[in-house]
Scaffold this motif. Sequence first.
Motif, PDB file in Angstrom:
ATOM      1  N   HIS A 124       4.579 -25.373 -17.837  1.00  0.00           N
ATOM      2  CA  HIS A 124       4.098 -24.296 -16.962  1.00  0.00           C
ATOM      3  C   HIS A 124       5.234 -23.473 -16.370  1.00  0.00           C
ATOM      4  CE1 HIS A 124       0.710 -27.203 -16.984  1.00  0.00           C
ATOM      5  NE2 HIS A 124       0.045 -26.081 -17.173  1.00  0.00           N
ATOM      6  N   ASP A 125       4.850 -22.316 -15.852  1.00  0.00           N
ATOM      7  CA  ASP A 125       5.788 -21.472 -15.123  1.00  0.00           C
ATOM      8  C   ASP A 125       5.836 -21.921 -13.672  1.00  0.00           C
ATOM      9  OD1 ASP A 125       6.543 -19.791 -17.240  1.00  0.00           O
ATOM     10  OD2 ASP A 125       4.647 -18.706 -17.072  1.00  0.00           O
ATOM     11  N   ALA A 126       6.952 -21.596 -13.025  1.00  0.00           N
ATOM     12  CA  ALA A 126       7.165 -22.040 -11.660  1.00  0.00           C
ATOM     13  C   ALA A 126       7.581 -20.861 -10.787  1.00  0.00           C
ATOM     14  CB  ALA A 126       8.244 -23.117 -11.627  1.00  0.00           C
ATOM     15  N   VAL A 127       7.242 -20.961  -9.507  1.00  0.00           N
ATOM     16  CA  VAL A 127       7.651 -19.952  -8.530  1.00  0.00           C
ATOM     17  C   VAL A 127       8.901 -20.465  -7.828  1.00  0.00           C
ATOM     18  CG1 VAL A 127       6.982 -18.688  -6.445  1.00  0.00           C
ATOM     19  CG2 VAL A 127       5.247 -19.297  -8.172  1.00  0.00           C
ATOM     20  N   VAL A 128       9.939 -19.624  -7.789  1.00  0.00           N
ATOM     21  CA  VAL A 128      11.146 -19.936  -7.019  1.00  0.00           C
ATOM     22  C   VAL A 128      11.226 -18.905  -5.899  1.00  0.00           C
ATOM     23  CG1 VAL A 128      13.653 -20.202  -7.090  1.00  0.00           C
ATOM     24  CG2 VAL A 128      12.277 -20.840  -9.084  1.00  0.00           C
ATOM     25  N   LEU A 129      11.149 -19.363  -4.665  1.00  0.00           N
ATOM     26  CA  LEU A 129      11.067 -18.456  -3.509  1.00  0.00           C
ATOM     27  C   LEU A 129      12.441 -18.088  -2.978  1.00  0.00           C
ATOM     28  CD1 LEU A 129       8.311 -20.271  -1.400  1.00  0.00           C
ATOM     29  CD2 LEU A 129       8.045 -18.035  -2.512  1.00  0.00           C
ATOM     30  N   HIS A 130      12.536 -16.887  -2.434  1.00  0.00           N
ATOM     31  CA  HIS A 130      13.686 -16.563  -1.593  1.00  0.00           C
ATOM     32  C   HIS A 130      13.666 -17.554  -0.420  1.00  0.00           C
ATOM     33  CE1 HIS A 130      16.295 -14.473   1.192  1.00  0.00           C
ATOM     34  NE2 HIS A 130      16.663 -13.665   0.208  1.00  0.00           N
ATOM     35  N   PRO A 131      14.853 -18.087  -0.051  1.00  0.00           N
ATOM     36  CA  PRO A 131      14.868 -19.126   0.997  1.00  0.00           C
ATOM     37  C   PRO A 131      14.129 -18.715   2.278  1.00  0.00           C
ATOM     38  CG  PRO A 131      17.036 -18.931  -0.007  1.00  0.00           C
ATOM     39  CD  PRO A 131      16.191 -17.866  -0.620  1.00  0.00           C
ATOM     40  N   LYS A 132      14.126 -17.408   2.583  1.00  0.00           N
ATOM     41  CA  LYS A 132      13.444 -16.977   3.819  1.00  0.00           C
ATOM     42  C   LYS A 132      11.926 -17.157   3.744  1.00  0.00           C
ATOM     43  CE  LYS A 132      12.515 -12.252   2.530  1.00  0.00           C
ATOM     44  NZ  LYS A 132      12.989 -10.931   2.297  1.00  0.00           N
ATOM     45  N   ASN A 133      11.402 -17.324   2.522  1.00  0.00           N
ATOM     46  CA  ASN A 133       9.953 -17.482   2.352  1.00  0.00           C
ATOM     47  C   ASN A 133       9.509 -18.934   2.192  1.00  0.00           C
ATOM     48  OD1 ASN A 133       9.339 -14.692   2.457  1.00  0.00           O
ATOM     49  ND2 ASN A 133      10.078 -14.469   0.345  1.00  0.00           N
ATOM     50  N   ALA A 134      10.421 -19.843   2.474  1.00  0.00           N
ATOM     51  CA  ALA A 134      10.125 -21.273   2.287  1.00  0.00           C
ATOM     52  C   ALA A 134       8.768 -21.634   2.870  1.00  0.00           C
ATOM     53  CB  ALA A 134      11.223 -22.113   2.941  1.00  0.00           C
ATOM     54  N   ALA A 188      11.024 -11.309  -3.303  1.00  0.00           N
ATOM     55  CA  ALA A 188      10.489 -12.376  -2.434  1.00  0.00           C
ATOM     56  C   ALA A 188      10.480 -13.697  -3.177  1.00  0.00           C
ATOM     57  CB  ALA A 188       9.078 -12.012  -1.993  1.00  0.00           C
ATOM     58  N   ALA A 189      10.344 -13.595  -4.517  1.00  0.00           N
ATOM     59  CA  ALA A 189      10.305 -14.795  -5.358  1.00  0.00           C
ATOM     60  C   ALA A 189      10.537 -14.370  -6.801  1.00  0.00           C
ATOM     61  CB  ALA A 189       8.944 -15.488  -5.240  1.00  0.00           C
ATOM     62  N   ILE A 190      10.906 -15.309  -7.651  1.00  0.00           N
ATOM     63  CA  ILE A 190      10.975 -15.034  -9.088  1.00  0.00           C
ATOM     64  C   ILE A 190      10.186 -16.118  -9.829  1.00  0.00           C
ATOM     65  CG2 ILE A 190      13.188 -13.811  -8.986  1.00  0.00           C
ATOM     66  CD1 ILE A 190      14.588 -16.326  -9.947  1.00  0.00           C
ATOM     67  N   ILE A 191       9.807 -15.790 -11.067  1.00  0.00           N
ATOM     68  CA  ILE A 191       9.033 -16.742 -11.872  1.00  0.00           C
ATOM     69  C   ILE A 191       9.889 -17.176 -13.058  1.00  0.00           C
ATOM     70  CG2 ILE A 191       6.846 -17.143 -13.086  1.00  0.00           C
ATOM     71  CD1 ILE A 191       6.357 -16.109 -10.272  1.00  0.00           C
ATOM     72  N   LEU A 192      10.024 -18.480 -13.246  1.00  0.00           N
ATOM     73  CA  LEU A 192      10.773 -19.021 -14.379  1.00  0.00           C
ATOM     74  C   LEU A 192      10.023 -20.224 -14.944  1.00  0.00           C
ATOM     75  CD1 LEU A 192      14.375 -18.984 -12.818  1.00  0.00           C
ATOM     76  CD2 LEU A 192      13.566 -17.508 -14.685  1.00  0.00           C
ATOM     77  N   ALA A 193      10.370 -20.604 -16.166  1.00  0.00           N
ATOM     78  CA  ALA A 193       9.759 -21.793 -16.759  1.00  0.00           C
ATOM     79  C   ALA A 193      10.239 -23.040 -16.016  1.00  0.00           C
ATOM     80  CB  ALA A 193      10.140 -21.887 -18.237  1.00  0.00           C
ATOM     81  N   ILE A 206      11.842 -25.392  -7.253  1.00  0.00           N
ATOM     82  CA  ILE A 206      10.457 -25.073  -7.622  1.00  0.00           C
ATOM     83  C   ILE A 206       9.564 -25.261  -6.396  1.00  0.00           C
ATOM     84  CG2 ILE A 206       8.470 -25.755  -9.033  1.00  0.00           C
ATOM     85  CD1 ILE A 206      10.436 -26.644 -11.211  1.00  0.00           C
ATOM     86  N   SER A 207       8.880 -24.173  -5.970  1.00  0.00           N
ATOM     87  CA  SER A 207       8.017 -24.318  -4.802  1.00  0.00           C
ATOM     88  C   SER A 207       6.552 -24.387  -5.210  1.00  0.00           C
ATOM     89  CB  SER A 207       8.233 -23.158  -3.838  1.00  0.00           C
ATOM     90  OG  SER A 207       7.845 -21.962  -4.462  1.00  0.00           O
ATOM     91  N   GLN A 208       6.261 -23.966  -6.431  1.00  0.00           N
ATOM     92  CA  GLN A 208       4.866 -23.916  -6.870  1.00  0.00           C
ATOM     93  C   GLN A 208       4.845 -23.917  -8.394  1.00  0.00           C
ATOM     94  OE1 GLN A 208       3.012 -20.299  -5.427  1.00  0.00           O
ATOM     95  NE2 GLN A 208       1.005 -20.807  -6.253  1.00  0.00           N
ATOM     96  N   ILE A 209       4.002 -24.763  -8.971  1.00  0.00           N
ATOM     97  CA  ILE A 209       3.803 -24.746 -10.418  1.00  0.00           C
ATOM     98  C   ILE A 209       2.515 -23.974 -10.680  1.00  0.00           C
ATOM     99  CG2 ILE A 209       3.223 -26.182 -12.425  1.00  0.00           C
ATOM    100  CD1 ILE A 209       6.022 -26.733 -11.842  1.00  0.00           C
ATOM    101  N   LEU A 210       2.568 -23.024 -11.605  1.00  0.00           N
ATOM    102  CA  LEU A 210       1.394 -22.194 -11.854  1.00  0.00           C
ATOM    103  C   LEU A 210       0.493 -22.840 -12.900  1.00  0.00           C
ATOM    104  CD1 LEU A 210       3.196 -18.734 -11.858  1.00  0.00           C
ATOM    105  CD2 LEU A 210       1.802 -19.748 -10.022  1.00  0.00           C
ATOM    106  N   GLY A 211      -0.720 -23.166 -12.494  1.00  0.00           N
ATOM    107  CA  GLY A 211      -1.706 -23.750 -13.410  1.00  0.00           C
ATOM    108  C   GLY A 211      -2.305 -22.675 -14.296  1.00  0.00           C
TER     109      GLY A 211
END
Length: 364
Positions: A124-134, A188-193, A206-211
């Motif tokens: 799956h793809d994952a969300v990587v947040l800018h630290p300020k958006n933790a 605000a965030a980027i999406i990577l595998a 990784i802050s969120q895995i996209l289902g």
Amino acid sequence: MEGPFRFIREGNGNVSRVIRMGTRKSQAVCVSQLARIQTDSVAGTLKELYPDVHLEIVAMSTIGDKILDTALSKIGEKSLFTKELENALERNEVDIVVHSLKDLPTSLPPGFTIGAILQRENPHDAVVLHPKNAGLTLDSLPEKSVIGTSSLRRAAQLKKRFPQLEFENIRGNLNTRLKKLDEKDDYAAIILAAAGLKRMGWESRISQILGPEDCMYAVGQGALAVEVRAQDKDILEMVSVLHHPDTVLRCISERAFLKQLEGGCSVPVAVHTEVKGSMLYLTGAVYSLDGADCLKDTMQTVVEISNKVSESAQECVHVGVTANNVSSSALDAAENLGMDLANALLNKGAKDILTTARKLNDAR
Ligand code: DPM
């Protein structure tokens, strides 16, 4: 010793062949860092399985690594990263090349084959947040937050699913992208595998895995592939033990789906596969660039993994993959599943959606 292969004389007087693994040069470039990590991991497994084999790692730079500032979907040539490594394979300068399967075209040039597909990581793809958006998610980020991705597949699905967010290209290798995210205020965030992040040791970002309901993955995502010369029976046999049957069947159905659609890495095509018991499930979709048009369907087939392996001595290749130690009827069923699903979507107008997406992307 004469001939294309190099040999080494062991302490006990035995002569054995030196196996060379090609990889991308580890300059300060992170995509090649990923390539190096992936090659080292496969080399480690091979050394465990074949302690007497002499493995050498040969690093070379590729065109893809030299023009990293261009979005992948704009470079156009899917085999960019792989071409120079394949040239080295062809010239017998290396014997094995490890790739992310998702970067390998569905038709390999003549003379090459994928001799092993290893067990898939989280695809799956994952969300990587800018630290300020933790602590936030794509749902809870403020409206008009800018998400960085240059994957047409990710942008198409996420634009539809999260219309309150904005999507912008982000260029460069994985290192550069994380740096751009953290050190500037552009995204605000980027999406990577998830798989690439994990292999790089950045899983903690990784802050969120996209289902699948948010974003389905790319064909072959998360799986490593071992490319070899199709005629090199010794190496083919050696690497074939690395095949992970469930992953092979899933990825063959995904690749057959993409091939039948005539999609490449510059079209928004996404998949989701599962093996449950003797059933293989494939969900596949094509999207317009803004995600507004979407054709999606699921099909399944029986895959008798426990069946006898290839009865005939003849090599059997499925969408570039040689897997003589996996049941040939299961491989056929997986490939047919991908083609059938693609044909079902083509009958509903998938060709028009993809042609328009390709034209719009080329014009950007
Ligand atoms: C392909 C795509 C991307 C890579 C397109 C897609 C992402 C490009 C981008 C075909 N190859 O996924 O829709 O974000 O600009 C790539 C990555 C990995 C292999 C990095 C990533 C690691 C994961 C793996 C680039 N290739 O997708 O975040 O091994 O599957």
